[in-house]
Structure formats: structure tokens, C-alpha cells
Design a protein around this motif. Structure first.
Motif, PDB file in Angstrom:
ATOM      1  N   ARG A 162       0.813  -1.223   0.000  1.00  0.00           N
ATOM      2  CA  ARG A 162       0.000   0.000   0.000  1.00  0.00           C
ATOM      3  C   ARG A 162       0.845   1.272   0.000  1.00  0.00           C
ATOM      4  NH1 ARG A 162      -2.773  -3.966   1.722  1.00  0.00           N
ATOM      5  NH2 ARG A 162      -5.055  -3.996   1.732  1.00  0.00           N
ATOM      6  N   ASN A 163       2.138   1.103  -0.130  1.00  0.00           N
ATOM      7  CA  ASN A 163       3.053   2.250  -0.110  1.00  0.00           C
ATOM      8  C   ASN A 163       2.888   3.092   1.159  1.00  0.00           C
ATOM      9  OD1 ASN A 163       4.296   1.762  -2.687  1.00  0.00           O
ATOM     10  ND2 ASN A 163       2.430   2.543  -3.663  1.00  0.00           N
ATOM     11  N   ILE A 164       2.694   2.395   2.278  1.00  0.00           N
ATOM     12  CA  ILE A 164       2.602   3.062   3.573  1.00  0.00           C
ATOM     13  C   ILE A 164       4.000   3.110   4.184  1.00  0.00           C
ATOM     14  CG2 ILE A 164       1.654   2.952   5.907  1.00  0.00           C
ATOM     15  CD1 ILE A 164      -0.750   1.426   4.716  1.00  0.00           C
ATOM     16  N   LEU A 165       4.517   4.301   4.406  1.00  0.00           N
ATOM     17  CA  LEU A 165       5.835   4.470   4.990  1.00  0.00           C
ATOM     18  C   LEU A 165       5.694   4.806   6.468  1.00  0.00           C
ATOM     19  CD1 LEU A 165       8.912   4.716   4.732  1.00  0.00           C
ATOM     20  CD2 LEU A 165       8.581   7.129   4.141  1.00  0.00           C
ATOM     21  N   ILE A 166       6.285   3.986   7.331  1.00  0.00           N
ATOM     22  CA  ILE A 166       6.276   4.239   8.770  1.00  0.00           C
ATOM     23  C   ILE A 166       7.714   4.545   9.187  1.00  0.00           C
ATOM     24  CG2 ILE A 166       5.775   3.292  11.054  1.00  0.00           C
ATOM     25  CD1 ILE A 166       3.704   1.500   9.756  1.00  0.00           C
ATOM     26  N   PRO A 167       8.030   5.810   9.422  1.00  0.00           N
ATOM     27  CA  PRO A 167       9.404   6.171   9.785  1.00  0.00           C
ATOM     28  C   PRO A 167       9.882   5.412  11.024  1.00  0.00           C
ATOM     29  CG  PRO A 167       8.099   8.134   9.316  1.00  0.00           C
ATOM     30  CD  PRO A 167       7.144   6.987   9.368  1.00  0.00           C
ATOM     31  N   ASP A 168      11.123   4.944  10.968  1.00  0.00           N
ATOM     32  CA  ASP A 168      11.750   4.263  12.120  1.00  0.00           C
ATOM     33  C   ASP A 168      10.904   3.088  12.617  1.00  0.00           C
ATOM     34  OD1 ASP A 168      13.913   6.187  12.242  1.00  0.00           O
ATOM     35  OD2 ASP A 168      12.496   7.569  13.172  1.00  0.00           O
ATOM     36  N   PHE A 169      10.285   2.383  11.687  1.00  0.00           N
ATOM     37  CA  PHE A 169       9.363   1.314  12.076  1.00  0.00           C
ATOM     38  C   PHE A 169      10.006   0.305  13.020  1.00  0.00           C
ATOM     39  CE2 PHE A 169       8.144  -3.131  11.329  1.00  0.00           C
ATOM     40  CZ  PHE A 169       6.858  -3.113  11.841  1.00  0.00           C
ATOM     41  N   LYS A 170      11.193  -0.187  12.697  1.00  0.00           N
ATOM     42  CA  LYS A 170      11.781  -1.272  13.484  1.00  0.00           C
ATOM     43  C   LYS A 170      12.036  -0.848  14.919  1.00  0.00           C
ATOM     44  CE  LYS A 170      13.904  -3.524   9.476  1.00  0.00           C
ATOM     45  NZ  LYS A 170      15.149  -3.975   8.817  1.00  0.00           N
ATOM     46  N   GLU A 171      12.598   0.361  15.095  1.00  0.00           N
ATOM     47  CA  GLU A 171      12.921   0.810  16.455  1.00  0.00           C
ATOM     48  C   GLU A 171      11.666   1.163  17.238  1.00  0.00           C
ATOM     49  OE1 GLU A 171      15.788   0.172  17.320  1.00  0.00           O
ATOM     50  OE2 GLU A 171      16.745  -0.010  15.368  1.00  0.00           O
ATOM     51  N   ARG A 172      10.706   1.763  16.571  1.00  0.00           N
ATOM     52  CA  ARG A 172       9.448   2.084  17.246  1.00  0.00           C
ATOM     53  C   ARG A 172       8.700   0.816  17.634  1.00  0.00           C
ATOM     54  NH1 ARG A 172       6.494   5.967  13.146  1.00  0.00           N
ATOM     55  NH2 ARG A 172       4.716   5.427  14.501  1.00  0.00           N
ATOM     56  N   PHE A 173       8.675  -0.147  16.735  1.00  0.00           N
ATOM     57  CA  PHE A 173       8.001  -1.400  17.047  1.00  0.00           C
ATOM     58  C   PHE A 173       8.676  -2.085  18.231  1.00  0.00           C
ATOM     59  CE2 PHE A 173       7.349  -5.931  16.897  1.00  0.00           C
ATOM     60  CZ  PHE A 173       5.969  -6.026  16.741  1.00  0.00           C
ATOM     61  N   LEU A 174       9.994  -2.144  18.225  1.00  0.00           N
ATOM     62  CA  LEU A 174      10.713  -2.798  19.325  1.00  0.00           C
ATOM     63  C   LEU A 174      10.469  -2.076  20.643  1.00  0.00           C
ATOM     64  CD1 LEU A 174      14.076  -3.748  17.585  1.00  0.00           C
ATOM     65  CD2 LEU A 174      12.357  -5.338  18.473  1.00  0.00           C
ATOM     66  N   CYS A 175      10.446  -0.758  20.625  1.00  0.00           N
ATOM     67  CA  CYS A 175      10.170  -0.013  21.855  1.00  0.00           C
ATOM     68  C   CYS A 175       8.816  -0.397  22.426  1.00  0.00           C
ATOM     69  CB  CYS A 175      10.227   1.490  21.576  1.00  0.00           C
ATOM     70  SG  CYS A 175       9.943   2.513  23.043  1.00  0.00           S
ATOM     71  N   MET A 176       7.787  -0.385  21.575  1.00  0.00           N
ATOM     72  CA  MET A 176       6.443  -0.736  22.030  1.00  0.00           C
ATOM     73  C   MET A 176       6.345  -2.207  22.426  1.00  0.00           C
ATOM     74  SD  MET A 176       4.390   1.944  22.026  1.00  0.00           S
ATOM     75  CE  MET A 176       5.796   2.725  22.826  1.00  0.00           C
TER      76      MET A 176
END
Length: 234
Positions: free
Chosen positions: A182-196
């Protein structure tokens, strides 16, 4: 205005708060994969709600207020042992339960080191996206009946909750593919996901330790331990 009415005023008509159906915990891994777009669409529908009139971070109090000015204050205060209530003096559990101090401190630090990635990421979150709390008709409807843990912080917490409940369903992997198509860009996805994910992981771990649920603790420890390699491989 009570919390339910407050939430209704924020949510779009796309979000179903009074669903009829069965708990999504009854789905198989294959059935979930076939319907994963429905889950991700619904989580993004929640996170797209306008929160322009709501300040701060954290769980909603009864009138829709949040307690903390920053994400860092919210996440670190969650693990304070001086907060009144159930978790007062909770660190005594290191001596009285299966909760391992070294393991907890390691992943608390992993969470803490990533908080700056989540600072400023303010969304309405369900924060209860375990599969026994979500209701489906098995086809095109997904609903969210229990908003008791809702609040304002990074919406990736809802994906992290799903993964914590069913790590063998490869949910962040499916979500990454969903975003790509869907061409959805989530900035810093990996680090944000790991934090949560670390926040929810160690919080849920101490809960199960507090009720002497050693089997669940073992499962959560395994999931948390394997998470970084999974996410960095995406």
C-alpha cells in the motif's frame, strides 16, 4: 462526558465498538493470514482518529485525560514501584516470583534506549489488541468491545500486542508486507516497534509473574528474546 462517549466522539464510523461474532482467538494461523488486511486496516482506522483536542501521553482516565507530558515519562513511570495501587513495591517480585531481575532490566534498557523514536508519535490506541479481545464475523467485520486500556501513544503498540499474543503468526512480518503493498511508509518502524513490543512484553511478563503463571512467563521470555532478530531481519 464519560470515557465511552469521549471515545465515540473520537472514533470514525469505521470502528465497531459493539460487534457481534466470535473472538478472533478462535481463528487458525492460516485463517488469520487470509484476513490480516482486515486487522491492519482496522488498527489504522483507530490510529487515524483525530486527537487534536487531547494532550499528553498515556492511558485515558475516566474523562479522557492523559497523565503524562512525554512518551518517556509515560513508559518509565509505568514501571515505577512507587505508584499507588497494584504495582506498588512491585520490584519485590524479583525475590518472590519467577520474574528474573537481569532479564527484566535488560529489556527495560532496550525499551528505554528506543523511546526517543516514539517521542512525538501520538495516536489513539486500543492497547488491548489481544485476540481474545477482538471480535469478528469471520469475513469482513472486526470489532473492538473493550476500551479500558486505551490511550494516546504510538499506534504500533497495537501490532505489538497482537504479536505478543501470537508470535508464531508472524504478525509484524505480515504487517510489513501489508505496508509495502500500500506504499505506507512508517518512519523508524523497526525501532518504534521494538520499543512498544518491549514495553508490552515486560509489562505483561510481570503481570503473569504476579499471578504465578510460570508457563505464560516462559512463553513471553522466549518471545521477547527472539524479537530483535525477527524485526531486524525484515
Amino acid at each position: 462526558m464519560g470515557k465511552d462517549n469521549f471515545l465515540k466522539s473520537l472514533l470514525s464510523d469505521k470502528v465497531n465498538m459493539t460487534p457481534n461474532g466470535f473472538a478472533t482467538d478462535q481463528l487458525s494461523a492460516e485463517e488469520f493470514a487470509e484476513r490480516s488486511e482486515l486487522f491492519f486496516d482496522s488498527i489504522l482506522d483507530i490510529s487515524s482518529s483525530s486527537i487534536s483536542g487531547v494532550a499528553g501521553y498515556g492511558w485515558f482516565e475516566e474523562e479522557g485525560k492523559t497523565e503524562f507530558a512525554t512518551c518517556r515519562a509515560f513508559l518509565t513511570e509505568t514501571f515505577s514501584d512507587k505508584r499507588e495501587g497494584y504495582w506498588f513495591n512491585w520490584r519485590e517480585m524479583f525475590e518472590t516470583t519467577v520474574l528474573d531481575r537481569d532479564f527484566f532490566e535488560k529489556y527495560y534498557k532496550e525499551m528505554e534506549d528506543r523511546i526517543h523514536y516514539c517521542e512525538g508519535q501520538r495516536y489513539l490506541v486500543y492497547n488491548n489488541a489481544f485476540f481474545d479481545n477482538m471480535i469478528t464475523d469471520g469475513a469482513s467485520m472486526l470489532g473492538f468491545p473493550d476500551w479500558s486500556k486505551s490511550g494516546i501513544f504510538d499506534f504500533l503498540v497495537d501490532i505489538a500486542n497482537m504479536d505478543l499474543h501470537k508470535p508464531y503468526w508472524k504478525i509484524p512480518e505480515l504487517f510489513t508486507e501489508y505496508c509495502k503493498t500500500r506504499n505506507i511508509l512508517i518512519p523508524d518502524f523497526k525501532e518504534r516497534f521494538l520499543c512498544m513490543a518491549y514495553y508490552k512484553g515486560i509489562d505483561t511478563l510481570r503481570w503473569h509473574a504476579s499471578i504465578d503463571d510460570e508457563c505464560s512467563c516462559d512463553s513471553i521470555v522466549k518471545s521477547i528474546s527472539e524479537l530483535k532478530d525477527r524485526i531486524y531481519a525484515l
